[in-house]
Scaffold this active site. Structure first.
Site, PDB file in Angstrom:
ATOM      1  N   LYS A  88       0.818  -1.232   0.000  1.00  0.00           N
ATOM      2  CA  LYS A  88       0.000   0.000   0.000  1.00  0.00           C
ATOM      3  C   LYS A  88       0.844   1.272   0.000  1.00  0.00           C
ATOM      4  CE  LYS A  88      -2.764  -2.289   3.340  1.00  0.00           C
ATOM      5  NZ  LYS A  88      -3.801  -2.340   4.358  1.00  0.00           N
ATOM      6  N   ASP A 102      -7.264  -5.872  10.870  1.00  0.00           N
ATOM      7  CA  ASP A 102      -8.497  -5.095  11.064  1.00  0.00           C
ATOM      8  C   ASP A 102      -9.756  -5.962  11.103  1.00  0.00           C
ATOM      9  OD1 ASP A 102      -8.071  -5.635   8.395  1.00  0.00           O
ATOM     10  OD2 ASP A 102      -8.448  -3.597   7.692  1.00  0.00           O
TER      11      ASP A 102
HETATM   12 MG    MG Z   1      -9.112   0.062   7.786  1.00  0.00          MG
END
Ligand code: MG
Ligand code: ADP
Length: 512
Positions: free
Chosen positions: A198, A233
């Site tokens: 990312k 997450d």
């Molecule tokens: Mg997130």
């Protein structure tokens, strides 16, 4: 010809009148376009819709393959596209947790810190506070020490801020660290970074334990805090949602990227060797972005995927896709927020070049990778004006495209085609998880209320996506049972979830 016109009519673009000059295009196209611009574009759209179609048999096959791949990945490491990673989270929040705990979320676009004072079953969350900031650009390519020193000082400042929080003397502040990059987890509080993704290119972290990196940075600064739980997450979302609702069994993230995890019986995980009672449970992380079986793909998906594997193709672009996705994550690319805009852009470029969608010239800006973003698609799809003003202004603002009503309608159809495919495939994936659990334990899912906790900007902000996802789930599950399946947005669940996992994995005696 009549077939083409029928398609055009069904799209309400049958009366399109070309006001554009046709010079510079092939004679065939000139002839066709002289009657209507949609005549060239309509078959392209029809083909696109066919290639992206997700009728029930396709959804069913995706759900079945998801279940089968889960099983294969649980049997042996490397047994499937799905890694089925053990999260080491085998005690879920109960509601009894008490005390002050911290969470730190380092993911795609945002960096968040949170603190929560937990008061046990009666008082639950006494107070909570959070802050969000972006990682300064220069730190994304700094050294590991620089990045973790920065994170440690943000935490220190945040921890010092007042409010209704208190840590008993002699105790360190405990942190649940949500880290959404590929790690090889080795225990609840350690994990080796495999590779930054990312857009992060921090030197010296790969191959190291990210928990140790943060703990060492806190030591360097004399900060009296420790990481007690390292999670991703999806796992944090599951824990956060489960705190409020015992029926939560699955969590799914649909944001920049995507992932899913669920509560599994330890005795149903052959690769986890040992004798476990069926009552012992753990959270398993699918890493479902790597799923690939039976997905309806288009030439635009394949081209985008090729560009991500071959950085050369992106050499002149601001974006180097290979940095963003180290492996070819086909499911992630068809369903997550980072890519929907880009796939639509590629299809629109093709229609502009080969079908003169926006007139004889192809808008230059539209050829820039990632210039059209998923929030742009969503903004266009919320347009309720008769002349599709929002669609027109989004196209103009992001890609310098001048459009008429007819081309705007086509653009909307293109967006809808990809979003419909995405939402429905995500729904089929969820059903795949549910049916795997049900196959092992009859009645565990379909015989009672079961909650799927959803989070991520894409799910939260794209209403059409949500609708398509839920429709697919309802199509795949018989009505009597689908009433038991609750798909629920768990807002900010992941922050509190990570803090709760720091509490359930506290180094101190549970009760204060
Ligand atoms: Mg997130
Ligand atoms: P992350 O996944 O990076 O942790 P989020 O969960 O906030 O962050 O998701 C951000 C992603 O959600 C963006 O990359 C974008 O793809 C998508 N998104 C954000 N806003 C919208 C919107 N209004 N409509 C559709 N998608 C959106």
């Amino acid at each position: 010809m009549s077939v083409i016109m029928a398609t055009a009519t069904s799209l309400a673009v049958g009366s399109i009148r070309s006001r554009r000059s046709t010079s510079g295009v092939t004679r065939f196209k000139m002839a066709v376009r002289s009657s209507s611009i949609s005549v060239a574009v309509a078959p392209m759209l029809t083909k696109l819709q066919q290639d992206c179609a997700t009728p029930l048999p396709v959804l069913r096959s995706v759900a079945d393959s998801m279940s089968a791949d889960m099983r294969a990945g649980l049997a042996v490491d490397g047994g499937s596209d799905l890694k089925m990673i053990l999260s080491y989270v085998d005690s879920l929040p109960t509601g009894d947790e008490k005390g002050l705990f911290y969470a730190l979320d380092l993911g795609g676009t945002n960096f968040r810190v949170l603190k929560v004072q937990l008061g046990g079953k009666d008082e639950r969350v006494i107070s909570t506070e959070s802050e969000q900031l972006s990682i300064p650009q220069e730190l994304m390519s700094a050294t590991s020490e620089e990045l973790f020193d920065f994170i440690a000082s943000v935490l220190e400042n945040f921890a010092q801020k007042g409010g209704n929080f208190n840590l008993p003397p002699g105790r360190k502040g405990e942190i649940g660290f949500t880290f959404s990059f590929p790690v090889k987890q080795t225990s609840i509080d350690s994990g080796i970074l495999i590779k930054w993704t990312k857009g992060f290119a921090v030197s010296g972290t790969a191959g190291k334990d990210v928990v140790a990196c943060l703990n060492e940075a806190m030591d360097r600064k004399g900060i009296d805090m420790r990481v007690s739980a390292l999670v991703n997450d999806a796992v944090a979302t599951l824990a956060g949602a489960r705190y409020w609702d015992d029926d939560v069994m699955v969590a799914v993230i649909l944001g920049t990227g995507t992932n899913a995890c669920y509560v599994e019986r330890m005795d149903a995980i052959p690769k986890l060797q040992g004798d476990f009672s069926p009552s012992r449970r753990t959270i398993v992380n699918l890493e479902w972005g790597a799923f690939r079986k039976g997905l309806p793909l288009t030439v635009f998906d394949r081209d985008m995927d090729a560009a991500s594997i071959n950085p050369g193709e992106q050499a002149n672009s601001k974006f180097n896709l290979s940095m963003l996705t180290p492996i070819s994550l086909i499911f992630e690319k068809t369903i997550s927020g980072m890519y929907l805009g880009e796939i639509a852009r590629r299809a629109l470029m093709y229609m502009a070049e080969e079908g003169s969608l926006f007139g004889k010239s192809v808008p230059e800006k539209l050829s820039l990778p990632f210039v059209l973003r998923t929030p742009d698609l969503s903004a266009m799809q919320q347009d309720t004006t008769d002349d599709l003003q929002t669609v027109g202004s989004v196209l103009y603002d992001v890609a310098g495209v001048e459009s008429d009503l007819n081309s705007r309608k086509i653009v909307l159809e293109v967006c809808n085609t990809f979003v419909k495919r995405a939402g429905r495939l995500a729904g089929a994936g969820i059903v795949g998880i549910l049916q795997k659990i049900e196959e092992d334990t009859k009645g565990a899912i379909f015989g009672k209320r079961t909650v799927v906790a959803m989070d991520g900007g894409l799910y939260e902000r794209y209403s059409q996506y949500r609708r398509y996802l839920k429709e697919a789930v309802a199509e795949l599950i018989v009505p009597e049972t689908s009433r038991n399946i609750v798909i629920e947005h768990s807002k900010d669940g992941s922050g509190i979830g990570a803090a709760l996992l720091a509490a359930t994995n506290s180094k101190y005696e549970r009760n204060l």
